[in-house]
Write an enzyme that holds these catalytic residues in place. Structure first.
Site, short mmCIF file in Angstrom:
data_model
loop_
_atom_site.label_atom_id
_atom_site.label_comp_id
_atom_site.label_asym_id
_atom_site.label_seq_id
_atom_site.Cartn_x
_atom_site.Cartn_y
_atom_site.Cartn_z
N PHE A 102 57.16 35.43 29.64
CA PHE A 102 56.27 34.55 30.41
C PHE A 102 55.68 33.49 29.50
O PHE A 102 55.45 33.73 28.30
CB PHE A 102 55.17 35.37 31.08
CG PHE A 102 54.34 34.58 32.05
CD1 PHE A 102 54.93 33.95 33.13
CD2 PHE A 102 52.97 34.43 31.86
CE1 PHE A 102 54.16 33.20 34.02
CE2 PHE A 102 52.21 33.70 32.74
CZ PHE A 102 52.80 33.08 33.83
N ASP A 173 52.93 41.73 22.02
CA ASP A 173 52.68 41.36 23.41
C ASP A 173 53.18 42.51 24.27
O ASP A 173 54.38 42.66 24.51
CB ASP A 173 53.39 40.06 23.75
CG ASP A 173 53.07 39.55 25.15
OD1 ASP A 173 52.67 40.38 26.00
OD2 ASP A 173 53.23 38.35 25.40
N HIS A 176 53.83 44.03 29.42
CA HIS A 176 54.72 44.81 30.30
C HIS A 176 54.76 46.29 29.91
O HIS A 176 55.50 47.04 30.54
CB HIS A 176 56.16 44.29 30.20
CG HIS A 176 56.38 42.95 30.80
ND1 HIS A 176 57.62 42.33 30.77
CD2 HIS A 176 55.56 42.10 31.44
CE1 HIS A 176 57.54 41.15 31.37
NE2 HIS A 176 56.30 40.99 31.77
N GLN A 199 46.94 41.98 35.09
CA GLN A 199 47.21 41.14 36.26
C GLN A 199 47.83 41.99 37.37
O GLN A 199 48.31 43.09 37.13
CB GLN A 199 48.13 39.99 35.81
CG GLN A 199 48.52 39.01 36.88
CD GLN A 199 49.88 39.32 37.47
OE1 GLN A 199 50.63 40.18 36.97
NE2 GLN A 199 50.22 38.66 38.56
N LYS A 202 51.05 44.15 37.13
CA LYS A 202 51.25 44.99 35.95
C LYS A 202 51.14 46.48 36.29
O LYS A 202 50.53 46.87 37.28
CB LYS A 202 50.27 44.62 34.85
CG LYS A 202 50.40 43.17 34.37
CD LYS A 202 51.80 42.87 33.86
CE LYS A 202 51.93 41.51 33.22
NZ LYS A 202 51.88 40.39 34.20
N ARG A 231 28.85 35.83 19.78
CA ARG A 231 27.79 36.74 19.32
C ARG A 231 28.39 37.83 18.43
O ARG A 231 29.60 38.09 18.50
CB ARG A 231 27.09 37.38 20.51
CG ARG A 231 26.41 36.37 21.45
CD ARG A 231 25.67 37.09 22.58
NE ARG A 231 25.00 36.15 23.46
CZ ARG A 231 25.47 35.75 24.65
NH1 ARG A 231 26.61 36.23 25.11
NH2 ARG A 231 24.79 34.89 25.37
N TYR A 238 20.79 34.86 21.64
CA TYR A 238 21.05 33.43 21.53
C TYR A 238 21.45 33.02 20.12
O TYR A 238 21.31 31.85 19.75
CB TYR A 238 19.84 32.62 22.02
CG TYR A 238 19.72 32.63 23.53
CD1 TYR A 238 20.71 32.06 24.31
CD2 TYR A 238 18.63 33.24 24.15
CE1 TYR A 238 20.61 32.09 25.70
CE2 TYR A 238 18.52 33.27 25.53
CZ TYR A 238 19.52 32.69 26.30
OH TYR A 238 19.43 32.72 27.67
N ARG A 248 34.37 37.95 29.18
CA ARG A 248 34.10 39.35 29.52
C ARG A 248 34.62 39.68 30.92
O ARG A 248 34.64 38.84 31.81
CB ARG A 248 32.59 39.61 29.45
CG ARG A 248 31.96 39.30 28.11
CD ARG A 248 30.47 39.65 28.09
NE ARG A 248 29.71 38.98 29.11
CZ ARG A 248 28.96 37.89 28.91
NH1 ARG A 248 28.91 37.32 27.71
NH2 ARG A 248 28.29 37.35 29.89
#
Length: 410
Positions: A102, A173, A176, A199, A202, A231, A238, A248
């Site tokens: 992909f 990767d 899959h 996704q 999957k 962070r 901050y 996230r």
């Protein structure tokens, strides 16, 4: 094995389908529904509003993979990019990738201002060729991204040996490859980092989402920071130390994944069993060759079951025509990628926008013959949810192929 009625009209031409059952995906029950409802009713949906469920899933997935750390993020494309950034790549660095995958395996490299270097795949496995990797290494090479395509493990011993000798990082990767194994080790846990996608298609899914696993303390700290707006753990809300963004996932995704993870091992073993059986059946069909599977592959999750198609045994029928006929017969199947990644307009037109890709990066002359042939004439896919069927379903898939063969050769 013979078709039940060789003279039957093909489904594409109005005849009855060979495969009449469907293969639903996603698979869920009250456990997922109740888990999501619990989060909705709590009113604490985000991260870090109440991070317990996210941390719980990360720890469970790391443990399942045999890794020290797991860091969730919004999708499997971002997980690759975060891993690359954490590996310390700089603008103009080269990253070796396969062309049969992909597109985000390559675009994540561009987003890091690095240069994807496409090397060919092995004709027997359709995974990246270690010999081609070695031949492509230059002083600018920094990372290798092997893709365990369809859930079939790459030759990780050879790839890690190359990386060690040349001082390179390896990011698997494994989009899959949830649950699949190489020599008893879960894929994603062998390289310096492993990237997964959640996704909707999957084998482990929450609709969207991704995760990176690693044993490296420094990679973990950087990926964790980058996905949380730069962070650092123990720092102030901050205070931002690194150029990250908010990548996230939510509490609802986390609980879905936790419930889905409970199903993954049994589903993986079911796909593996059916894949072995389908290999056995298809080996007897002239013009159909299952991809090679060595003894190093201790568990294959068959996100895609791929076989090689030879038109000479099907009356010269093109791969596209064959794939259309097979899908019409009710087999959840597809002809796969139409061309290798380097032939995408993005690469041919060098449409890299604001990314600092050197002018010398030119894909107009790139040629990976095995990938070209896989795309044009050879590779046909059966999709993962079909691999959760029963043995009689695998037999029906083969009958559909034989039905097409007899019809076009009549």
């Amino acid at each position: 094995m013979q078709p039940t009625n060789p003279a039957a009209t093909l489904a594409l031409h109005g005849g009855p389908k060979t495969v009449t059952r469907t293969f639903p995906w996603s698979i869920y029950d009250e456990a997922e529904t109740e888990a999501v409802a619990r989060i909705v009713q709590s009113g604490k949906w985000g991260n870090p509003d109440c991070g317990d469920e996210i941390e719980r899933f990360e720890q469970a997935f790391a443990s399942y993979c045999g890794s020290k750390y797991a860091i969730t993020c919004v999708n499997g494309s971002v997980s690759l990019r975060l891993a690359l950034m954490a590996c310390g790549v700089k603008p103009g660095d080269e990253v070796i990738v396969p062309p049969y995958t992909f597109i985000t395996t390559a675009t994540s490299v561009i987003e890091c201002n690095c240069v994807p270097v496409f090397v060919d795949i092995d004709p027997d496995t359709y995974n990246i060729s270690p010999a081609a990797i070695e031949a492509a290494i230059t002083p600018h090479t920094k990372v290798i991204i092997p893709v365990h395509f369809g859930g079939l493990a790459c030759d990780m011993d050879a790839i890690m040996d190359i990386a060690t000798r040349h001082g390179l990082k390896v990011i698997e990767d494994a989009a899959h490859a949830h649950g699949a194994e190489y020599k008893g080790k879960k894929l994603g846990s062998i390289g310096h980092a492993g990237s997964f996608s959640f996704q909707s298609s999957k084998n482990l899914t929450s609709g969207e989402g991704g995760i990176v696993i690693t044993d490296d303390d420094d990679l973990y700290a950087m990926i964790h920071s980058l996905r949380n707006v730069g962070r650092v753990e123990g720092g102030q809300w901050y205070d931002h130390y690194n150029p990250g963004c908010n990548y996230r996932i939510t509490q609802m995704q986390a609980v879905l994944l936790s419930e889905q993870l409970k199903r993954l091992d049994a589903q993986t073993r079911k796909r593996n069993e059916n894949g072995l059986y389908l290999n056995q059946l298809l080996a007897e069909v002239n013009g159909i060759t299952p991809l090679s599977r060595s003894g190093d592959i201790t568990l294959h999750c068959y996100h895609i079951y791929i076989f090689k198609y030879d038109a000479a045994h099907f009356g010269g029928l093109s791969k596209t025509e064959f794939a259309d006929m097979l899908a019409a017969e009710g087999v959840p199947s597809f002809r796969g990628y139409p061309h290798p990644l380097y032939k995408q307009p993005l690469f041919q037109n060098k449409n890299f926008m604001c990314y600092a890709i050197p002018e010398t990066a030119d894909y107009s002359q790139t040629l990976c013959p095995v990938a070209e042939q896989a795309c044009a004439t050879d590779a046909v896919w059966i999709l993962q949810h079909a691999m959760l069927g029963e043995k009689e379903d695998m037999e029906a898939f083969v009958r559909a192929i034989l039905k097409i063969q007899e019809a076009v050769n009549a």
